[in-house]
Design a protein around this motif. Structure first.
Motif, PDB file in Angstrom:
ATOM      1  N   ALA A 171       0.865  -1.176   0.000  1.00 22.69           N
ATOM      2  CA  ALA A 171       0.000   0.000   0.000  1.00 22.69           C
ATOM      3  C   ALA A 171       0.904   1.229   0.000  1.00 22.69           C
ATOM      4  O   ALA A 171       1.648   1.456   0.960  1.00 22.69           O
ATOM      5  CB  ALA A 171      -0.915   0.007   1.216  1.00 22.69           C
ATOM      6  N   VAL A 172       0.885   1.988  -1.079  1.00 22.82           N
ATOM      7  CA  VAL A 172       1.794   3.114  -1.243  1.00 22.82           C
ATOM      8  C   VAL A 172       1.189   4.380  -0.641  1.00 22.82           C
ATOM      9  O   VAL A 172       0.040   4.727  -0.928  1.00 22.82           O
ATOM     10  CB  VAL A 172       2.115   3.334  -2.732  1.00 22.82           C
ATOM     11  CG1 VAL A 172       3.037   4.540  -2.903  1.00 22.82           C
ATOM     12  CG2 VAL A 172       2.754   2.083  -3.329  1.00 22.82           C
ATOM     13  N   ALA A 173       1.995   5.059   0.212  1.00 23.21           N
ATOM     14  CA  ALA A 173       1.601   6.347   0.808  1.00 23.21           C
ATOM     15  C   ALA A 173       0.210   6.275   1.431  1.00 23.21           C
ATOM     16  O   ALA A 173      -0.598   7.179   1.293  1.00 23.21           O
ATOM     17  CB  ALA A 173       1.656   7.456  -0.246  1.00 23.21           C
ATOM     18  N   HIS A 174      -0.043   5.188   2.140  1.00 22.41           N
ATOM     19  CA  HIS A 174      -1.350   4.973   2.756  1.00 22.41           C
ATOM     20  C   HIS A 174      -1.314   5.500   4.183  1.00 22.41           C
ATOM     21  O   HIS A 174      -0.406   5.193   4.947  1.00 22.41           O
ATOM     22  CB  HIS A 174      -1.682   3.476   2.743  1.00 22.41           C
ATOM     23  CG  HIS A 174      -3.121   3.176   2.975  1.00 22.41           C
ATOM     24  ND1 HIS A 174      -3.737   3.368   4.179  1.00 22.41           N
ATOM     25  CD2 HIS A 174      -4.080   2.691   2.147  1.00 22.41           C
ATOM     26  CE1 HIS A 174      -5.007   3.005   4.092  1.00 22.41           C
ATOM     27  NE2 HIS A 174      -5.237   2.588   2.868  1.00 22.41           N
ATOM     28  N   SER A 175      -2.309   6.263   4.565  1.00 18.84           N
ATOM     29  CA  SER A 175      -2.313   6.908   5.887  1.00 18.84           C
ATOM     30  C   SER A 175      -3.356   6.304   6.819  1.00 18.84           C
ATOM     31  O   SER A 175      -3.760   6.942   7.784  1.00 18.84           O
ATOM     32  CB  SER A 175      -2.559   8.414   5.739  1.00 18.84           C
ATOM     33  OG  SER A 175      -3.808   8.642   5.090  1.00 18.84           O
ATOM     34  N   GLY A 176      -3.787   5.094   6.551  1.00 19.47           N
ATOM     35  CA  GLY A 176      -4.815   4.478   7.371  1.00 19.47           C
ATOM     36  C   GLY A 176      -4.274   3.885   8.657  1.00 19.47           C
ATOM     37  O   GLY A 176      -3.147   4.155   9.089  1.00 19.47           O
ATOM     38  N   CYS A 220       1.491  -4.203   3.362  1.00 20.82           N
ATOM     39  CA  CYS A 220       2.761  -3.607   3.759  1.00 20.82           C
ATOM     40  C   CYS A 220       2.764  -2.136   3.342  1.00 20.82           C
ATOM     41  O   CYS A 220       2.427  -1.807   2.196  1.00 20.82           O
ATOM     42  CB  CYS A 220       3.926  -4.324   3.099  1.00 20.82           C
ATOM     43  SG  CYS A 220       4.262  -5.952   3.775  1.00 20.82           S
ATOM     44  N   ARG A 221       3.147  -1.270   4.262  1.00 15.05           N
ATOM     45  CA  ARG A 221       3.144   0.156   3.996  1.00 15.05           C
ATOM     46  C   ARG A 221       4.424   0.558   3.278  1.00 15.05           C
ATOM     47  O   ARG A 221       5.528   0.165   3.655  1.00 15.05           O
ATOM     48  CB  ARG A 221       3.021   0.921   5.313  1.00 15.05           C
ATOM     49  CG  ARG A 221       3.068   2.431   5.214  1.00 15.05           C
ATOM     50  CD  ARG A 221       2.819   3.016   6.595  1.00 15.05           C
ATOM     51  NE  ARG A 221       2.928   4.472   6.592  1.00 15.05           N
ATOM     52  CZ  ARG A 221       4.034   5.147   6.863  1.00 15.05           C
ATOM     53  NH1 ARG A 221       5.134   4.465   7.163  1.00 15.05           N
ATOM     54  NH2 ARG A 221       4.059   6.471   6.859  1.00 15.05           N
ATOM     55  N   SER A 222       4.274   1.371   2.244  1.00 17.84           N
ATOM     56  CA  SER A 222       5.422   1.930   1.533  1.00 17.84           C
ATOM     57  C   SER A 222       5.218   3.419   1.385  1.00 17.84           C
ATOM     58  O   SER A 222       4.088   3.884   1.119  1.00 17.84           O
ATOM     59  CB  SER A 222       5.567   1.280   0.145  1.00 17.84           C
ATOM     60  OG  SER A 222       6.591   1.937  -0.602  1.00 17.84           O
ATOM     61  N   THR A 223       6.292   4.188   1.537  1.00 16.36           N
ATOM     62  CA  THR A 223       6.203   5.642   1.397  1.00 16.36           C
ATOM     63  C   THR A 223       6.634   6.098   0.005  1.00 16.36           C
ATOM     64  O   THR A 223       6.667   7.303  -0.263  1.00 16.36           O
ATOM     65  CB  THR A 223       7.079   6.345   2.450  1.00 16.36           C
ATOM     66  OG1 THR A 223       8.436   5.877   2.305  1.00 16.36           O
ATOM     67  CG2 THR A 223       6.586   6.020   3.844  1.00 16.36           C
ATOM     68  N   THR A 224       6.993   5.149  -0.868  1.00 19.99           N
ATOM     69  CA  THR A 224       7.434   5.513  -2.218  1.00 19.99           C
ATOM     70  C   THR A 224       6.556   4.868  -3.269  1.00 19.99           C
ATOM     71  O   THR A 224       5.840   3.923  -2.993  1.00 19.99           O
ATOM     72  CB  THR A 224       8.898   5.084  -2.439  1.00 19.99           C
ATOM     73  OG1 THR A 224       8.988   3.655  -2.253  1.00 19.99           O
ATOM     74  CG2 THR A 224       9.813   5.776  -1.460  1.00 19.99           C
TER      75      THR A 224
END
Length: 232
Positions: free
Chosen positions: A199-204, A228-232
């Motif tokens: 999950a890219v740039a997800h803020s949940g 899995c959280r990704s910031t890119t």
């Protein structure tokens, strides 16, 4: 009566029982359909010791974060995890069909989930899981893993409650759920982190963990479950 998928599952080495001489892991997860709440509970056996980790993550509330990475394995029943001020258990009620997920311990209440990737210090908060996991489909073999482990995932639902001191109990009814069971081919082989969709740039809702081997599992909740959280 056992369902058709349960009666026909467990073939090809995919089963709920222990795989002696391996590093082995079980992870159970459930979430609200609107992605406002998620729960996860994991257990990895590494020879004579085990790791245990769990979390309750809710929108607008502190993350309740639990870890114990040095628990002696009970030879009589390795699915019972008894650490300092902690009891937890993953109990197989019916092979490939039903598990009980329970614990009684103190969670660290973290206002910022990012703190879980550091020292994880927070307000100690008494918590107890009393959950029943039921399969709704046959297990699916995991794709080949970079760490050469094998295993499967299985969709299900969760019923039960989570009690937190000073709050109303969190009730789960037919909550969408999944579980994973993975193992290596030897106790001296490393087991990497569970590979999930990105999950890219997800803020949940978020539940990160840092493990003793330096690995990290930074999970974020979507309508399809934990990713899995990704910031890119």
């Amino acid at each position: 009566m056992m369902s058709d998928f349960a009666a026909n599952s467990g073939t090809g080495g995919l089963h709920d029982g222990r795989h002696p001489g391996s590093v082995e892991e079980w992870v159970f997860a459930a979430w609200a359909a609107d992605a406002s709440l998620g729960v996860i509970s994991g257990h990895r056996i590494l020879g004579r010791t085990a790791w245990y980790w769990a979390a309750l993550a809710r929108a607008g509330r502190p993350l309740l974060h639990i870890t114990d990475f040095d628990v002696p394995v009970r030879l009589a029943d390795p699915f019972i995890v008894k650490g300092e001020a902690m009891w937890a258990e993953h109990t197989r009620e019916a092979p490939m069909e039903q598990w009980t997920i329970g614990n009684e311990t103190y969670a660290a209440s973290l206002e910022d989930p990012e703190d879980a990737l550091g020292r994880g210090y927070g307000v100690p908060t008494p918590i107890a899981f009393d959950l029943e996991w039921y399969a709704t489909a046959a297990e699916q073999r995991l794709d080949p893993q970079p760490d050469m482990s094998t295993g499967y995932e299985q969709a299900g639902v969760v019923h039960g409650s989570i009690e937190i001191l000073g709050e109303l109990a969190v009730e789960l009814t037919e909550a969408p759920a999944c579980r994973w069971h993975r193992w290596t081919t030897g106790e001296d082989l490393p087991l990497g982190q569970l590979i999930l969709p990105i999950a890219v740039a997800h803020s949940g809702v978020r539940a990160p963990f840092r493990f003793p081997d330096g690995g990290e599992s930074d999970l974020v909740l979507t309508a399809d479950g934990w990713h899995c959280r990704s910031t890119t």
